[in-house]
Design a protein around this motif. Structure first.
Motif, PDB file in Angstrom:
ATOM      1  N   SER A 116     -12.506   5.218 -11.118  1.00 40.89           N
ATOM      2  CA  SER A 116     -12.401   3.784 -10.827  1.00 40.89           C
ATOM      3  C   SER A 116     -11.053   3.263 -11.291  1.00 40.89           C
ATOM      4  CB  SER A 116     -13.506   3.022 -11.554  1.00 40.89           C
ATOM      5  OG  SER A 116     -13.334   3.129 -12.965  1.00 40.89           O
ATOM      6  N   VAL A 117     -10.743   2.019 -10.926  1.00 42.12           N
ATOM      7  CA  VAL A 117      -9.507   1.392 -11.391  1.00 42.12           C
ATOM      8  C   VAL A 117      -9.527   1.267 -12.909  1.00 42.12           C
ATOM      9  CG1 VAL A 117      -8.181  -0.764 -11.407  1.00 42.12           C
ATOM     10  CG2 VAL A 117      -9.048   0.150  -9.247  1.00 42.12           C
ATOM     11  N   ARG A 130      -4.866  -2.622  -7.714  1.00 43.83           N
ATOM     12  CA  ARG A 130      -6.072  -3.249  -7.196  1.00 43.83           C
ATOM     13  C   ARG A 130      -7.150  -2.241  -6.806  1.00 43.83           C
ATOM     14  NH1 ARG A 130      -7.087  -6.735  -1.680  1.00 43.83           N
ATOM     15  NH2 ARG A 130      -9.100  -7.579  -2.317  1.00 43.83           N
ATOM     16  N   ARG A 131      -6.755  -1.193  -6.083  1.00 48.46           N
ATOM     17  CA  ARG A 131      -7.740  -0.235  -5.583  1.00 48.46           C
ATOM     18  C   ARG A 131      -7.058   1.048  -5.135  1.00 48.46           C
ATOM     19  NH1 ARG A 131      -9.252  -3.198   0.232  1.00 48.46           N
ATOM     20  NH2 ARG A 131      -7.126  -3.898   0.698  1.00 48.46           N
ATOM     21  N   PHE A 132      -7.848   2.092  -5.024  1.00 49.70           N
ATOM     22  CA  PHE A 132      -7.333   3.373  -4.535  1.00 49.70           C
ATOM     23  C   PHE A 132      -8.498   4.216  -4.051  1.00 49.70           C
ATOM     24  CE2 PHE A 132      -8.505   4.260  -8.897  1.00 49.70           C
ATOM     25  CZ  PHE A 132      -9.057   5.536  -8.848  1.00 49.70           C
ATOM     26  N   GLU A 133      -8.199   5.214  -3.244  1.00 51.02           N
ATOM     27  CA  GLU A 133      -9.201   6.190  -2.820  1.00 51.02           C
ATOM     28  C   GLU A 133      -8.515   7.525  -2.608  1.00 51.02           C
ATOM     29  OE1 GLU A 133     -12.774   6.721   0.496  1.00 51.02           O
ATOM     30  OE2 GLU A 133     -12.078   4.720  -0.096  1.00 51.02           O
ATOM     31  N   LEU A 183      -3.393   3.817  -2.144  1.00 49.77           N
ATOM     32  CA  LEU A 183      -3.585   2.804  -3.166  1.00 49.77           C
ATOM     33  C   LEU A 183      -2.940   1.491  -2.756  1.00 49.77           C
ATOM     34  CD1 LEU A 183      -1.080   3.326  -6.107  1.00 49.77           C
ATOM     35  CD2 LEU A 183      -1.114   4.854  -4.143  1.00 49.77           C
ATOM     36  N   GLU A 184      -3.390   0.420  -3.389  1.00 50.99           N
ATOM     37  CA  GLU A 184      -2.778  -0.899  -3.216  1.00 50.99           C
ATOM     38  C   GLU A 184      -2.392  -1.427  -4.590  1.00 50.99           C
ATOM     39  OE1 GLU A 184      -3.748  -5.530  -1.887  1.00 50.99           O
ATOM     40  OE2 GLU A 184      -5.239  -3.957  -1.477  1.00 50.99           O
ATOM     41  N   THR A 208       0.868  -1.168   0.000  1.00 46.15           N
ATOM     42  CA  THR A 208       0.000   0.000   0.000  1.00 46.15           C
ATOM     43  C   THR A 208       0.908   1.221   0.000  1.00 46.15           C
ATOM     44  OG1 THR A 208      -0.113   0.158   2.420  1.00 46.15           O
ATOM     45  CG2 THR A 208      -1.776  -1.214   1.308  1.00 46.15           C
ATOM     46  N   TYR A 228      -6.266  -0.158   4.171  1.00 50.65           N
ATOM     47  CA  TYR A 228      -5.982  -1.248   3.247  1.00 50.65           C
ATOM     48  C   TYR A 228      -4.949  -2.186   3.880  1.00 50.65           C
ATOM     49  CZ  TYR A 228      -8.016   1.396  -0.720  1.00 50.65           C
ATOM     50  OH  TYR A 228      -8.854   2.067  -1.577  1.00 50.65           O
TER      51      TYR A 228
END
Length: 294
Positions: free
Chosen positions: A106-107, A139-142, A73-74, A61, A270
């Protein structure tokens, strides 16, 4: 409903209960995973609130804050060795900057973004895969925003195995905000406060606790009071502000946050690979043999 090996496997991963107990729970609940989890908890065979997460995927992360904007993010890789690779770390840092600059929704949208070097993110990752030799995924983030009157609290544990980003509103005390982030990393609350917990979840927990108390042989006339007491403990386990502050056991997180003059309304936590299995082995076959044999 047919009780498949995959269904038994999924329930075992979620609860840590034995395979035969999982199979029985699924049979009793006609294959309903959520009901089966409650069934196991009521029998004292599982604790959903303390289940062991099967964290298998590697990676890191990362958090980047610039002014009043920050991104967490990851990025996943196949091995821990690659996750510590300098080229991988440079990629992660670059992706964080691109995400913060472009703010995709989005990703999927992020992969289509063109970075400052004129390269699409999907192609940037593909090049890294070819160079490093492992599958790499965003994979993901915010993205979080704040005002000058607020403070970001960010914390990376074990070099990025766990990442936490929190906004301390109404206070510019960055050290305090980081302390809250460290607490979240250690204790892993699900919500900030009780009012964020749905009534449905509360009633579900009340039902489970009631069945537990009755199964323990407690008199019905005192079960209700016992359940309300245990519900308080339930909230302490899942709600940040109700928890005992890790840096001061005489203080609740709510009191610590209040002492800063600020407030916490949201956070992002995360843990690398949570919910992802690294390898299947022959576990499904093992489960199937057990199911067929009983």
């Amino acid at each position: 409903m047919a009780i498949t090996a995959q269904l038994v496997k999924e329930l075992r991963e979620k609860t840590g209960a034995g395979m035969m107990d999982c199979k029985k729970a699924l049979v009793e609940t006609n294959g309903d995973i959520d009901a089966a989890i409650d069934f196991l908890r009521e029998k004292g065979l599982s604790s959903a609130a303390k289940k062991a997460d099967r964290i298998a995927a590697e990676g890191t992360t990362f958090i980047l804050a610039e002014g009043n904007e920050a991104v967490i993010l990851e990025v996943n890789a196949e091995t821990d060795f690659v996750a510590k690779n300098d080229k991988f770390q440079v990629l992660v840092s670059s992706l964080a900057k691109t995400l913060l600059d472009s703010k995709p929704e989005s990703v999927e949208a992020a992969l289509e973004v063109v970075n400052a070097e004129g390269v699409k993110v999907a192609d940037q990752i593909a090049t890294a895969v070819a160079t490093i030799g492992e599958k790499i995924t965003l994979r993901r983030f915010e993205i979080k925003t704040k005002t000058d009157a607020n403070a970001f609290g960010s914390y990376l544990h074990m070099g990025g195995r766990i990442g936490v980003l929190v906004v301390l509103e109404g206070s510019t005390d960055e050290d305090a905000a980081k302390d809250v982030a460290m607490h979240i990393a250690a204790i892993n609350p699900k919500y900030v406060s009780r009012d964020q917990v749905s009534q449905e979840e509360v009633e579900r927990e009340r039902k489970v606790l009631t069945e537990q108390a009755l199964n323990e042989g407690k008199p019905e006339n005192i079960v209700a009071k016992m359940v309300e007491g245990r519900l308080g403990k339930f909230f302490e386990e899942i709600c940040l502000l109700d928890q005992t502050f890790v840096k001061n056991s005489d203080q609740k997180v709510r009191d610590f946050v209040k002492s800063t003059g600020g407030n916490v309304t949201s956070f992002v936590r995360y843990a690398v690979g949570e919910g992802i299995e690294k390898r299947e082995d022959n576990f499904a076959e093992e489960v199937m043999n057990q199911v067929k044999g009983n």
